[in-house]
Design a protein around this motif. Structure first.
Motif, PDB file in Angstrom:
ATOM      1  N   ASN A 113       0.792  -1.197   0.108  1.00  0.00           N
ATOM      2  CA  ASN A 113      -0.151  -0.032  -0.151  1.00  0.00           C
ATOM      3  C   ASN A 113       0.818   1.159  -0.028  1.00  0.00           C
ATOM      4  OD1 ASN A 113       1.113  -0.066   2.494  1.00  0.00           O
ATOM      5  ND2 ASN A 113      -1.017  -0.206   3.562  1.00  0.00           N
ATOM      6  N   TYR A 114       0.337   2.388  -0.196  1.00  0.00           N
ATOM      7  CA  TYR A 114       1.032   3.747  -0.508  1.00  0.00           C
ATOM      8  C   TYR A 114       1.707   3.908   1.040  1.00  0.00           C
ATOM      9  CZ  TYR A 114      -2.661   6.282   2.430  1.00  0.00           C
ATOM     10  OH  TYR A 114      -3.406   6.440   3.511  1.00  0.00           O
ATOM     11  N   VAL A 115       1.623   3.619   1.986  1.00  0.00           N
ATOM     12  CA  VAL A 115       2.324   3.900   3.318  1.00  0.00           C
ATOM     13  C   VAL A 115       3.542   3.051   3.239  1.00  0.00           C
ATOM     14  CG1 VAL A 115       2.065   3.825   5.818  1.00  0.00           C
ATOM     15  CG2 VAL A 115      -0.011   4.378   4.639  1.00  0.00           C
ATOM     16  N   ASP A 116       3.186   1.890   3.129  1.00  0.00           N
ATOM     17  CA  ASP A 116       4.618   0.913   2.904  1.00  0.00           C
ATOM     18  C   ASP A 116       5.463   1.428   1.937  1.00  0.00           C
ATOM     19  OD1 ASP A 116       3.859  -0.824   5.007  1.00  0.00           O
ATOM     20  OD2 ASP A 116       2.761  -1.990   3.869  1.00  0.00           O
ATOM     21  N   VAL A 117       5.056   1.643   0.793  1.00  0.00           N
ATOM     22  CA  VAL A 117       5.812   2.430  -0.398  1.00  0.00           C
ATOM     23  C   VAL A 117       6.545   3.506   0.047  1.00  0.00           C
ATOM     24  CG1 VAL A 117       5.753   3.158  -2.540  1.00  0.00           C
ATOM     25  CG2 VAL A 117       4.637   1.334  -2.100  1.00  0.00           C
ATOM     26  N   SER A 118       5.827   4.554   0.649  1.00  0.00           N
ATOM     27  CA  SER A 118       6.225   5.824   1.304  1.00  0.00           C
ATOM     28  C   SER A 118       7.576   5.579   2.250  1.00  0.00           C
ATOM     29  CB  SER A 118       5.318   6.698   1.786  1.00  0.00           C
ATOM     30  OG  SER A 118       4.199   7.058   1.013  1.00  0.00           O
ATOM     31  N   LYS A 119       7.548   4.416   3.091  1.00  0.00           N
ATOM     32  CA  LYS A 119       8.460   4.134   4.154  1.00  0.00           C
ATOM     33  C   LYS A 119       9.546   3.204   3.354  1.00  0.00           C
ATOM     34  CE  LYS A 119       5.313   3.539   7.862  1.00  0.00           C
ATOM     35  NZ  LYS A 119       4.659   2.660   9.184  1.00  0.00           N
ATOM     36  N   GLY A 120       9.391   2.856   2.179  1.00  0.00           N
ATOM     37  CA  GLY A 120      10.735   2.337   1.526  1.00  0.00           C
ATOM     38  C   GLY A 120      10.551   0.824   1.529  1.00  0.00           C
ATOM     39  N   LYS A 121       9.397   0.207   2.038  1.00  0.00           N
ATOM     40  CA  LYS A 121       9.499  -1.254   2.077  1.00  0.00           C
ATOM     41  C   LYS A 121       9.859  -1.851   0.915  1.00  0.00           C
ATOM     42  CE  LYS A 121       6.453  -5.073   3.639  1.00  0.00           C
ATOM     43  NZ  LYS A 121       5.271  -5.541   4.124  1.00  0.00           N
ATOM     44  N   LEU A 122      10.849  -2.999   0.846  1.00  0.00           N
ATOM     45  CA  LEU A 122      11.552  -3.204  -0.165  1.00  0.00           C
ATOM     46  C   LEU A 122      11.307  -4.999  -0.151  1.00  0.00           C
ATOM     47  CD1 LEU A 122      15.030  -1.949  -0.201  1.00  0.00           C
ATOM     48  CD2 LEU A 122      13.084  -1.386  -1.713  1.00  0.00           C
ATOM     49  N   THR A 123      10.164  -5.483   0.430  1.00  0.00           N
ATOM     50  CA  THR A 123       9.738  -6.946   0.395  1.00  0.00           C
ATOM     51  C   THR A 123       8.297  -7.083  -0.257  1.00  0.00           C
ATOM     52  OG1 THR A 123       9.060  -6.814   2.574  1.00  0.00           O
ATOM     53  CG2 THR A 123      11.152  -7.594   2.359  1.00  0.00           C
ATOM     54  N   PHE A 124       7.992  -8.172  -0.554  1.00  0.00           N
ATOM     55  CA  PHE A 124       6.475  -8.484  -0.971  1.00  0.00           C
ATOM     56  C   PHE A 124       5.598  -8.143   0.109  1.00  0.00           C
ATOM     57  CE2 PHE A 124       8.762 -11.316  -4.129  1.00  0.00           C
ATOM     58  CZ  PHE A 124       8.036 -10.651  -5.117  1.00  0.00           C
ATOM     59  N   GLY A 125       4.537  -7.584  -0.205  1.00  0.00           N
ATOM     60  CA  GLY A 125       3.239  -7.321   0.439  1.00  0.00           C
ATOM     61  C   GLY A 125       2.175  -7.993   0.181  1.00  0.00           C
ATOM     62  N   GLY A 181      -3.424  15.289  -7.659  1.00  0.00           N
ATOM     63  CA  GLY A 181      -4.447  15.154  -6.696  1.00  0.00           C
ATOM     64  C   GLY A 181      -3.843  15.294  -5.369  1.00  0.00           C
ATOM     65  N   TYR A 182      -4.662  15.406  -4.314  1.00  0.00           N
ATOM     66  CA  TYR A 182      -4.031  15.457  -2.927  1.00  0.00           C
ATOM     67  C   TYR A 182      -3.367  14.248  -2.285  1.00  0.00           C
ATOM     68  CZ  TYR A 182      -6.420  20.005  -3.277  1.00  0.00           C
ATOM     69  OH  TYR A 182      -6.715  21.351  -3.306  1.00  0.00           O
ATOM     70  N   LYS A 183      -3.995  13.138  -2.702  1.00  0.00           N
ATOM     71  CA  LYS A 183      -3.374  11.904  -2.200  1.00  0.00           C
ATOM     72  C   LYS A 183      -3.028  11.011  -3.094  1.00  0.00           C
ATOM     73  CE  LYS A 183      -5.141   7.936   0.719  1.00  0.00           C
ATOM     74  NZ  LYS A 183      -6.129   7.268   1.326  1.00  0.00           N
ATOM     75  N   ILE A 184      -1.822  10.723  -3.166  1.00  0.00           N
ATOM     76  CA  ILE A 184      -1.307   9.719  -4.404  1.00  0.00           C
ATOM     77  C   ILE A 184      -1.211   8.221  -3.735  1.00  0.00           C
ATOM     78  CG2 ILE A 184       0.685   9.514  -6.019  1.00  0.00           C
ATOM     79  CD1 ILE A 184       1.077  12.528  -5.645  1.00  0.00           C
ATOM     80  N   ASP A 185      -1.778   7.420  -4.382  1.00  0.00           N
ATOM     81  CA  ASP A 185      -1.703   6.086  -3.950  1.00  0.00           C
ATOM     82  C   ASP A 185      -0.544   5.480  -4.886  1.00  0.00           C
ATOM     83  OD1 ASP A 185      -1.795   3.400  -3.310  1.00  0.00           O
ATOM     84  OD2 ASP A 185      -4.114   3.241  -3.771  1.00  0.00           O
ATOM     85  N   TYR A 186       0.766   5.361  -4.153  1.00  0.00           N
ATOM     86  CA  TYR A 186       1.671   4.881  -5.104  1.00  0.00           C
ATOM     87  C   TYR A 186       1.686   3.522  -5.211  1.00  0.00           C
ATOM     88  CZ  TYR A 186       4.001   9.359  -3.763  1.00  0.00           C
ATOM     89  OH  TYR A 186       4.533  10.553  -3.473  1.00  0.00           O
TER      90      TYR A 186
END
Length: 268
Positions: free
Chosen positions: A34-46, A229-234
């Motif tokens: 999700n966009y929160v994990d992507v923003s944190k730089g998570k590098l494993t499968f979600g 937009g204001y919220k970007i879903d990475y």
């Protein structure tokens, strides 16, 4: 056994390979988070791959963009290969004192940046009523100086004696091109197809200018629209980027061997 003097070279190549592959790896990982994990730089499968896909198809016209991209890219590739190969064949096989001068003028067009011709092209297509059409997309791309130069340079390895023998046997010039030139230059066609398809599939600036209708957007424009937009879903964006990357990856890996032969000018 690896020689010791080659160990630094292999280490350097391994590091460069990892750096090159990392963006593709990060794209796949981001598409499953999700966009929160992507923003944190998570590098494993979600576990959000299915949710990102559902959000993508529900919030964006993915099917329309994929269909338009395939139509645009395939149309440009087929027509560009035919026109540029015909021009390259003519420049190399037929002899004329003005041929080299005309080719030099043609190569000067490679020095003109695309943005310099954007406004004149837009005015021309607007007056012709061709905006938001397939013609508006592929007409500026169906003949490029680079492709013509590539076919001409590789045509120098084409055995001209075959052409002379075919003419003696009564074969027409059109049949010589279709029945003899094209089969022999298949590796060059493969390399040109990969380059043209990737350029057409990844085109953004000119389609953004000439495709003002929402029904004409391609995959690259779709992904660009998702970043607003204001919220970007990475996570959803990376899922869209993954879908956008798959066709070009498939084309390249299928034609990888022929691409290498065509770039080096190999003729069979």
């Amino acid at each position: 056994m690896i020689q010791r003097r080659l160990i630094p070279t292999y280490i350097f190549l391994a590091i460069v390979s990892l750096i090159s592959v990392f963006p593709f790896y990060w794209m796949i990982m981001a598409a499953t988070n999700n966009y929160v994990d992507v923003s944190k730089g998570k590098l494993t499968f979600g576990t959000y791959a299915a949710e990102n896909f559902r959000n993508l198809i529900s919030q964006q016209p993915l099917g329309l963009a994929m269909k338009n991209s395939f139509i645009y890219a395939i149309s440009v590739t087929v027509i560009c290969l035919f026109i540029c190969s015909l021009a390259g064949y003519g420049f190399e096989v037929y002899h004329d004192k003005w041929k080299d001068k005309l080719f030099s003028v043609l190569l000067l067009a490679m020095m003109i940046p695309q943005v310099a011709t954007m406004i004149p092209l837009f005015r021309m297509f607007s007056k012709a009523g061709l905006l938001n059409t397939v013609l508006a997309f592929f007409l500026p791309m169906i003949s490029t100086p680079f492709m013509i130069m590539m076919f001409r340079q590789n045509s120098r390895a084409f055995p001209v004696d075959i052409v002379e023998a075919a003419r003696i046997d009564g074969l027409s010039e059109i049949k010589i091109f279709f029945q003899m030139y094209m089969p022999v230059m298949k590796s060059t066609y493969a390399a040109a197809a990969v380059i043209t398809f990737m350029n057409a599939w990844n085109a953004y600036l000119w389609p953004k200018v000439c495709m003002t209708d929402g029904k004409s957007l391609n995959m690259v424009m779709l992904i660009a629209n998702m970043t607003g937009g204001y919220k970007i879903d990475y996570g959803m964006i990376m899922m869209g980027v993954l879908f956008c990357s798959i066709p070009t990856l498939v084309i390249f890996f299928v034609l990888q061997k022929q691409f290498a032969e065509g770039i080096t000018g190999a003729v069979k």
